[in-house]
Design a protein around this motif. Sequence first.
Motif, PDB file in Angstrom:
ATOM      1  N   LYS A 175       0.827  -1.206   0.000  1.00 38.43           N
ATOM      2  CA  LYS A 175       0.000   0.000   0.000  1.00 38.43           C
ATOM      3  C   LYS A 175       0.860   1.254   0.000  1.00 38.43           C
ATOM      4  CE  LYS A 175      -4.333  -1.553   2.076  1.00 38.43           C
ATOM      5  NZ  LYS A 175      -5.313  -1.330   3.174  1.00 38.43           N
ATOM      6  N   LEU A 176       0.671   2.080  -1.025  1.00 35.60           N
ATOM      7  CA  LEU A 176       1.283   3.402  -1.041  1.00 35.60           C
ATOM      8  C   LEU A 176       0.561   4.283  -0.033  1.00 35.60           C
ATOM      9  CD1 LEU A 176       1.714   4.037  -4.859  1.00 35.60           C
ATOM     10  CD2 LEU A 176       3.564   3.997  -3.194  1.00 35.60           C
ATOM     11  N   LYS A 177       1.298   5.093   0.704  1.00 34.62           N
ATOM     12  CA  LYS A 177       0.717   5.964   1.720  1.00 34.62           C
ATOM     13  C   LYS A 177       0.030   7.160   1.065  1.00 34.62           C
ATOM     14  CE  LYS A 177       4.536   4.729   4.776  1.00 34.62           C
ATOM     15  NZ  LYS A 177       5.725   5.224   5.503  1.00 34.62           N
ATOM     16  N   SER A 178      -1.118   7.542   1.580  1.00 36.08           N
ATOM     17  CA  SER A 178      -1.782   8.733   1.058  1.00 36.08           C
ATOM     18  C   SER A 178      -1.012   9.974   1.487  1.00 36.08           C
ATOM     19  CB  SER A 178      -3.221   8.812   1.573  1.00 36.08           C
ATOM     20  OG  SER A 178      -3.251   9.184   2.941  1.00 36.08           O
ATOM     21  N   GLY A 179      -1.067  11.011   0.672  1.00 37.15           N
ATOM     22  CA  GLY A 179      -0.418  12.268   1.005  1.00 37.15           C
ATOM     23  C   GLY A 179       0.971  12.430   0.438  1.00 37.15           C
ATOM     24  N   ILE A 180       1.455  11.459  -0.338  1.00 35.35           N
ATOM     25  CA  ILE A 180       2.796  11.589  -0.927  1.00 35.35           C
ATOM     26  C   ILE A 180       2.781  12.710  -1.964  1.00 35.35           C
ATOM     27  CG2 ILE A 180       4.582  10.443  -2.290  1.00 35.35           C
ATOM     28  CD1 ILE A 180       3.492   7.773  -1.208  1.00 35.35           C
ATOM     29  N   PRO A 181       3.694  13.697  -1.866  1.00 35.46           N
ATOM     30  CA  PRO A 181       3.783  14.738  -2.902  1.00 35.46           C
ATOM     31  C   PRO A 181       4.289  14.113  -4.206  1.00 35.46           C
ATOM     32  CG  PRO A 181       4.872  15.420  -0.859  1.00 35.46           C
ATOM     33  CD  PRO A 181       4.613  13.952  -0.751  1.00 35.46           C
ATOM     34  N   LEU A 182       3.697  14.511  -5.327  1.00 33.38           N
ATOM     35  CA  LEU A 182       4.026  13.902  -6.611  1.00 33.38           C
ATOM     36  C   LEU A 182       4.459  14.947  -7.644  1.00 33.38           C
ATOM     37  CD1 LEU A 182       1.000  11.442  -6.919  1.00 33.38           C
ATOM     38  CD2 LEU A 182       3.309  10.900  -6.128  1.00 33.38           C
ATOM     39  N   GLY A 183       5.232  14.481  -8.609  1.00 28.52           N
ATOM     40  CA  GLY A 183       5.611  15.279  -9.768  1.00 28.52           C
ATOM     41  C   GLY A 183       5.490  14.415 -11.009  1.00 28.52           C
ATOM     42  N   GLY A 204       0.926  17.796  -6.975  1.00 28.29           N
ATOM     43  CA  GLY A 204      -0.184  17.565  -6.064  1.00 28.29           C
ATOM     44  C   GLY A 204       0.132  16.405  -5.146  1.00 28.29           C
ATOM     45  N   PHE A 205      -0.880  15.958  -4.372  1.00 28.88           N
ATOM     46  CA  PHE A 205      -0.678  14.889  -3.405  1.00 28.88           C
ATOM     47  C   PHE A 205      -1.460  13.637  -3.797  1.00 28.88           C
ATOM     48  CE2 PHE A 205      -0.190  18.836  -0.950  1.00 28.88           C
ATOM     49  CZ  PHE A 205       1.058  18.620  -0.384  1.00 28.88           C
ATOM     50  N   LEU A 206      -0.916  12.473  -3.476  1.00 27.64           N
ATOM     51  CA  LEU A 206      -1.651  11.230  -3.638  1.00 27.64           C
ATOM     52  C   LEU A 206      -2.810  11.260  -2.644  1.00 27.64           C
ATOM     53  CD1 LEU A 206      -1.860   8.437  -4.933  1.00 27.64           C
ATOM     54  CD2 LEU A 206      -0.367   7.576  -3.128  1.00 27.64           C
ATOM     55  N   PHE A 207      -4.036  11.215  -3.155  1.00 27.58           N
ATOM     56  CA  PHE A 207      -5.195  11.484  -2.305  1.00 27.58           C
ATOM     57  C   PHE A 207      -5.563  10.324  -1.390  1.00 27.58           C
ATOM     58  CE2 PHE A 207      -9.932  11.698  -1.816  1.00 27.58           C
ATOM     59  CZ  PHE A 207      -9.925  12.731  -0.889  1.00 27.58           C
ATOM     60  N   THR A 208      -5.410   9.105  -1.844  1.00 24.95           N
ATOM     61  CA  THR A 208      -5.790   7.943  -1.044  1.00 24.95           C
ATOM     62  C   THR A 208      -4.653   6.928  -1.009  1.00 24.95           C
ATOM     63  OG1 THR A 208      -6.711   6.793  -2.959  1.00 24.95           O
ATOM     64  CG2 THR A 208      -8.223   8.156  -1.686  1.00 24.95           C
ATOM     65  N   GLU A 209      -4.733   5.997  -0.058  1.00 25.09           N
ATOM     66  CA  GLU A 209      -3.827   4.861  -0.110  1.00 25.09           C
ATOM     67  C   GLU A 209      -4.099   4.101  -1.405  1.00 25.09           C
ATOM     68  OE1 GLU A 209      -4.615   2.515   3.336  1.00 25.09           O
ATOM     69  OE2 GLU A 209      -3.284   3.703   4.621  1.00 25.09           O
ATOM     70  N   ASP A 265      -2.486  19.532   6.431  1.00 28.98           N
ATOM     71  CA  ASP A 265      -1.615  19.720   7.582  1.00 28.98           C
ATOM     72  C   ASP A 265      -0.260  19.147   7.191  1.00 28.98           C
ATOM     73  OD1 ASP A 265      -0.221  19.679   9.954  1.00 28.98           O
ATOM     74  OD2 ASP A 265      -1.893  18.960  11.168  1.00 28.98           O
ATOM     75  N   VAL A 266       0.698  20.024   6.882  1.00 31.30           N
ATOM     76  CA  VAL A 266       1.997  19.603   6.375  1.00 31.30           C
ATOM     77  C   VAL A 266       2.687  18.633   7.331  1.00 31.30           C
ATOM     78  CG1 VAL A 266       4.305  20.413   5.751  1.00 31.30           C
ATOM     79  CG2 VAL A 266       2.295  21.695   5.010  1.00 31.30           C
ATOM     80  N   ALA A 267       2.544  18.868   8.647  1.00 28.59           N
ATOM     81  CA  ALA A 267       3.244  18.049   9.641  1.00 28.59           C
ATOM     82  C   ALA A 267       2.786  16.594   9.627  1.00 28.59           C
ATOM     83  CB  ALA A 267       3.049  18.644  11.029  1.00 28.59           C
ATOM     84  N   LYS A 268       1.593  16.317   9.081  1.00 29.24           N
ATOM     85  CA  LYS A 268       1.071  14.953   9.105  1.00 29.24           C
ATOM     86  C   LYS A 268       1.210  14.232   7.768  1.00 29.24           C
ATOM     87  CE  LYS A 268      -2.084  15.780  12.950  1.00 29.24           C
ATOM     88  NZ  LYS A 268      -3.475  15.720  13.444  1.00 29.24           N
ATOM     89  N   LEU A 269       1.883  14.843   6.805  1.00 33.00           N
ATOM     90  CA  LEU A 269       2.157  14.151   5.551  1.00 33.00           C
ATOM     91  C   LEU A 269       3.129  13.005   5.814  1.00 33.00           C
ATOM     92  CD1 LEU A 269       2.589  17.238   3.194  1.00 33.00           C
ATOM     93  CD2 LEU A 269       0.724  15.570   3.117  1.00 33.00           C
ATOM     94  N   PRO A 270       3.108  11.962   4.985  1.00 33.89           N
ATOM     95  CA  PRO A 270       3.976  10.804   5.247  1.00 33.89           C
ATOM     96  C   PRO A 270       5.449  11.049   4.965  1.00 33.89           C
ATOM     97  CG  PRO A 270       2.796  10.508   3.196  1.00 33.89           C
ATOM     98  CD  PRO A 270       2.230  11.742   3.835  1.00 33.89           C
ATOM     99  N   VAL A 271       5.776  12.107   4.227  1.00 30.54           N
ATOM    100  CA  VAL A 271       7.173  12.464   3.955  1.00 30.54           C
ATOM    101  C   VAL A 271       7.353  13.955   4.204  1.00 30.54           C
ATOM    102  CG1 VAL A 271       7.518  10.620   2.269  1.00 30.54           C
ATOM    103  CG2 VAL A 271       6.693  12.841   1.500  1.00 30.54           C
ATOM    104  N   ALA A 272       8.592  14.356   4.452  1.00 33.60           N
ATOM    105  CA  ALA A 272       8.874  15.768   4.704  1.00 33.60           C
ATOM    106  C   ALA A 272       8.537  16.605   3.480  1.00 33.60           C
ATOM    107  CB  ALA A 272      10.346  15.937   5.066  1.00 33.60           C
ATOM    108  N   PHE A 273       7.873  17.745   3.717  1.00 33.74           N
ATOM    109  CA  PHE A 273       7.450  18.600   2.605  1.00 33.74           C
ATOM    110  C   PHE A 273       7.398  20.041   3.085  1.00 33.74           C
ATOM    111  CE2 PHE A 273       4.003  20.712   0.203  1.00 33.74           C
ATOM    112  CZ  PHE A 273       4.500  20.560  -1.085  1.00 33.74           C
TER     113      PHE A 273
END
Length: 244
Positions: free
Chosen positions: A55-63, A193-198, A219-227
């Motif tokens: 499962k990919l974590k939701s909230g991953i920033p993407l390019g 943008g961000f990965l919206f769901t797992e 909430d930036v602090a709760k994203l799965p990776v630093a952003f």
Amino acid sequence: MDIQPYTSTETLAVGRPWLMSMLGIEANQSVTLDLTQFDENLHWTEASKYQPERKLKSGIPLGKVEATGLYAPYSAVTNEVQTLTVTGGPTGGTFTITFDGQTTAAIAYNATAADVQTALEGLSNVNPGDITVTGNAGGPWTLTFGGQYLGENVATVTTTETFTGGTSPDITIATTTAGGTATATDGSQVFAGFLFTEVAFHPGATKVAAPLMVHGQIDVAKLPVAFDPTDVADGSNTQFVYKV
């Protein structure tokens, strides 16, 4: 691109603890991810014998990778990494670390990484999470900057030693990764943008469809990776309001 600070404390969980508001989710886009670009633990969790899908974590920033049209983790600017190495084989004594004008309390010559991190977090200009220290007792110690220093080219730390024993004992300091340097030129350096769901995928898969969130409140602090929103490259047409 429009990313602005937001101060609400509302949080929407449901697998998305980083999402504060449903604002804009109707604008989600369907994209294809290049799974070969995502790392275990950082981006996805391993399957179990009872659940074969990863499962990919939701909230991953993407390019978006220009050459393939596929989406990969957003390649933000690098975080500063500095290494402290004790030389000369001291058998006793202490040292201090000075960062941006602030000096730590004395640190034992054979300190653990946790000891060094605690000493640094005692500085008025370092909060928990700003500097992560790894390494063995007695060093070398690796200092990775994040938090308020995420993506910044910070000043190199200095040390003052009062070592005993050994042969001309000292500490050498090296910047192994300079902060603030672009890490990619393939298009993934432009935040999309961000990965919206797992997103579940089977071992061996190289691609998977996924929803890309391009508007919302996070909430930036709760994203799965630093952003760090202030480090987002120009050219993105996303719109997010983020909690500071």
